[in-house]
Motif scaffolding. Structure first.
Motif, mmCIF file in Angstrom:
data_model
loop_
_atom_site.group_PDB
_atom_site.id
_atom_site.type_symbol
_atom_site.label_atom_id
_atom_site.label_comp_id
_atom_site.label_asym_id
_atom_site.label_seq_id
_atom_site.Cartn_x
_atom_site.Cartn_y
_atom_site.Cartn_z
ATOM 1 N N PHE A 185 31.746 42.547 32.113
ATOM 2 C CA PHE A 185 32.986 42.944 32.842
ATOM 3 C C PHE A 185 33.971 42.222 33.239
ATOM 4 O O PHE A 185 35.366 42.361 33.373
ATOM 5 C CB PHE A 185 32.465 43.970 33.974
ATOM 6 N N MET A 186 33.332 40.965 33.490
ATOM 7 C CA MET A 186 34.613 40.013 34.225
ATOM 8 C C MET A 186 35.497 39.484 33.056
ATOM 9 O O MET A 186 36.609 39.552 33.393
ATOM 10 C CB MET A 186 33.479 38.827 34.849
ATOM 11 N N MET A 187 35.153 39.122 31.924
ATOM 12 C CA MET A 187 35.793 38.511 30.866
ATOM 13 C C MET A 187 37.025 39.471 30.452
ATOM 14 O O MET A 187 38.099 38.869 30.614
ATOM 15 C CB MET A 187 34.927 38.116 29.779
ATOM 16 N N PRO A 188 36.821 40.803 30.352
ATOM 17 C CA PRO A 188 37.817 41.507 29.832
ATOM 18 C C PRO A 188 38.723 41.827 31.134
ATOM 19 O O PRO A 188 39.963 41.614 30.666
ATOM 20 C CB PRO A 188 37.263 42.815 29.553
ATOM 21 N N VAL A 189 38.436 41.614 32.296
ATOM 22 C CA VAL A 189 39.306 41.996 33.391
ATOM 23 C C VAL A 189 40.094 40.566 33.732
ATOM 24 O O VAL A 189 41.451 40.808 33.666
ATOM 25 C CB VAL A 189 38.704 42.269 34.813
ATOM 26 N N MET A 190 39.318 39.565 33.300
ATOM 27 C CA MET A 190 40.323 38.398 33.533
ATOM 28 C C MET A 190 41.196 38.302 32.488
ATOM 29 O O MET A 190 42.377 37.791 32.783
ATOM 30 C CB MET A 190 39.451 37.253 33.781
ATOM 31 N N MET A 191 40.719 38.506 31.468
ATOM 32 C CA MET A 191 41.912 38.417 30.076
ATOM 33 C C MET A 191 43.050 39.416 30.135
ATOM 34 O O MET A 191 44.147 39.148 29.905
ATOM 35 C CB MET A 191 41.088 38.697 28.644
ATOM 36 N N LEU A 192 42.714 40.668 30.797
ATOM 37 C CA LEU A 192 43.664 41.644 30.772
ATOM 38 C C LEU A 192 44.785 41.197 31.937
ATOM 39 O O LEU A 192 46.064 41.145 31.736
ATOM 40 C CB LEU A 192 42.942 42.951 31.531
ATOM 41 N N VAL A 193 44.363 40.490 33.020
ATOM 42 C CA VAL A 193 45.179 39.944 34.064
ATOM 43 C C VAL A 193 45.942 38.827 33.647
ATOM 44 O O VAL A 193 47.210 38.735 33.515
ATOM 45 C CB VAL A 193 44.305 39.408 35.420
ATOM 46 N N LEU A 194 45.387 37.827 32.506
ATOM 47 C CA LEU A 194 45.837 36.839 32.051
ATOM 48 C C LEU A 194 47.277 37.246 31.115
ATOM 49 O O LEU A 194 48.336 36.841 31.104
ATOM 50 C CB LEU A 194 45.024 36.017 31.306
#
Length: 576
Positions: A238-247
């Motif tokens: 869950f963490m990686m997609p959220v962070m990539m979305l923010v980026l």
């Protein structure tokens, strides 16, 4: 985890070199976008080809230096972290070797194996990455923000507003994942325990057709570990997609507002390209930091488990300044009003035990199952300490002797014969490392083991598999006896060591031992009356108490318990 970093002291120069190389790598990577901006703004826009070649060459040089620094940092971080893991593993193993049996009972063998292997591996992996990320992540983040602000302070507000969002998200992941990583290690212990019990007890499991039960037990432990691991992976997934979305949204905002500022003449195209690169460097530094924060909880859980072992002091230690050795040239063992209970037990295993045996005497201990026979002999080499009373060897309380000097006087043959991987000769020499070939052969002959050894293909060089699986129970017992005989101690302790021998071999072995141990003190635990019938002294135990003491004929007259044991094993003619 901080407590364990003291094991990095021998590698502080290597760690310092890693930090320096990572610092230089970060400087190189922060410098490259500025060079790229110069190429675009002054070379491409103005059509200055020599300038493009010159700055392009400088970019290649800076990139090469950064790559060399990266390779060097990876090499030295791996070396120092591996050295740390090696030293910690050796320290942990050495510390565990000093544990008394009560510490092993408390922690469990499976857990100690997991802590020595898997937990230290977790620390090794985290430390390897941390030495690089702990410098690179803050350097790239802060340096990237500074460089971005220098390019365009207004546009930098996009990045500055995103950083707290990502930092808060990382903190939530850290808080949620920490307890789960600790649970993973605990459940890995449980799985190791079930697997170890299954593999070591496979004969019993198959003989009782309990394979299905054990499979279910393993599946239950495996499923429990898997479910917890899935929870951890869900958080990470869950963490990686959220962070990539923010980026990506941050990247869109930068391009959007950057285009507006270029159109208004507040910014050049090269600066926007550099700005985007700095933004990605900042964001990815936070991603690296988040990976560290994910790994740190698991490493912290592992470190706590390792610290638990290292901080656990053995119950049995040599007396302060005590370097005493045996005070008597003639070996003897004496129990004075000894009482003992196992840690956490309600009832005493032994109560008010008193007797003495000297050189040249054979003292036998007999009694029903659970009467305390093995417990009694385990107090002699000080595997446990008495609760009350004294155990004296050579006239000295065993607590005043060093454990090394005490055990050097004792040749113990345990109830469960245990052999080690190696050759037959190696296993016999386990009792005396410097034993000559002649001493090894003589010990084997006395133990009635030479005949079956000669029948093996390579004789004394024949291999013994793990746990002695390639020899029979009687052969294992005879090799265990030979291992004790080769050291020629002053005290022999045989803890039900003849149970797997046939009556003929038992009789021949006792006859050979009589001459070999004539000047030694012999304590013999046995279930068979025929094994103890010729002893100088027979001690009868029942529920941890002495209920009879004397020779065979004396006990037939005075001890009801002994008469019951004899009647259950011998015929009336044999008793007479």
């Amino acid at each position: 985890m901080i407590k364990l970093l003291r094991f990095l002291r021998p590698y502080r120069r290597q760690v310092g070199l890693v930090l320096l190389l990572v610092f230089l790598q970060s400087i190189a990577e922060l410098y490259l976008p500025t060079l790229m901006a110069d190429i675009v703004d002054r070379g491409v826009v103005q059509g200055d080809t020599p300038y493009i070649w010159r700055i392009g060459g400088l970019m290649l040089l800076v990139a090469a230096c950064g790559a060399l620094c990266s390779v060097g940092a990876s090499l030295w971080s791996a070396k120092s972290a591996s050295g740390f893991a090696r030293d910690l593993r050796s320290r942990l193993f050495g510390h565990v070797e000093r544990f008394s049996l009560s510490e092993f009972d408390r922690l469990g063998t499976a857990s100690l194996i997991t802590r020595t292997t898997n937990d230290i591996t977790q620390l090794n992996q985290v430390l390897t990455i941390m030495m690089r990320v702990m410098v690179m992540a803050p350097m790239m983040c802060i340096g990237g923000i500074v460089m971005a602000v220098s390019k365009d302070a207004a546009l930098a507000m996009v990045i500055i507003s995103v950083v707290p969002v990502l930092a808060g998200f990382i903190f939530l992941v850290f808080r949620k994942g920490g307890p789960l990583f600790k649970a993973v290690q605990t459940k890995l212990d449980k799985l190791s325990l079930v697997l170890r019990e299954h593999l070591t007890g496979i004969r019993v499991i198959r003989s009782f057709n309990r394979i299905g039960h054990e499979q279910e037990r393993f599946d239950r432990a495996n499923r429990d570990l898997t479910n917890t691991a899935i929870q951890v992976n869900r958080i990470m997934a869950f963490m990686m997609p959220v962070m990539m979305l923010v980026l990506n949204f941050a990247g869109i905002a930068i391009i959007w507002f950057g285009g507006i500022r270029i159109d208004a003449g507040h910014m050049q195209i090269g600066d926007l390209i550099a700005f985007i690169q700095y933004a990605w460097q900042i964001m990815f530094s936070l991603v690296f930091a988040s990976m560290m924060f994910i790994m740190i909880p698991r490493a912290s859980a592992s470190a706590a488990r390792i610290n638990e072992v290292l901080s656990m002091m053995p119950d049995i230690r040599d007396a302060d300044g005590g370097k005493r050795s045996a005070g008597s040239t003639r070996p003897s063992v004496e129990f004075r009003n000894v009482s003992f209970r196992y840690p956490g037990a309600e009832m005493q295993a032994l109560s008010n035990i008193s007797f003495a045996t000297h050189a040249g005497e054979v003292t036998a201990i007999i009694g029903g199952t659970g009467s305390g026979k093995s417990t009694l002999v385990h107090l002699i080499p000080r595997f446990y300490d008495v609760e009350e009373g004294q155990v004296l060897v050579g006239g000295i309380d065993v607590r005043e002797l060093t454990q090394e000097s005490l055990r050097a006087q004792i040749g113990l043959v345990p109830q469960k014969a245990l052999l080690f991987t190696g050759t037959i000769a190696d296993n016999i020499r386990f009792g005396k490392e410097q034993a000559t070939d002649e001493e090894v052969r003589r010990a084997a002959e006395i133990a009635q083991a030479s005949e079956f050894i000669r029948g093996m293909k390579d004789g004394y060089d024949s291999p013994i598999s793990q746990g002695g699986a390639n020899v029979s129970g009687g052969q294992k017992q005879r090799l265990s006896i030979a291992r004790a005989l080769v050291r020629k101690p002053g005290i022999y302790v045989f803890d039900d060591s003849f149970s797997a021998l046939d009556f003929k071999t038992d009789a021949k072995l006792r006859e050979a031992l009589r001459a070999e141990t004539a000047d030694a003190c012999v304590i013999l635990v046995a279930q068979r009356v025929s094994t103890v019938i010729d002893a100088d002294r027979i001690i009868v135990l029942d529920e941890g108490r002495i209920v009879g003491m004397g020779t065979h004929r004396e006990l037939l007259q005075t001890s009801d318990v002994y008469r019951e044991i004899v009647a259950s094993q011998l015929s009336e003619e044999e008793i007479a």
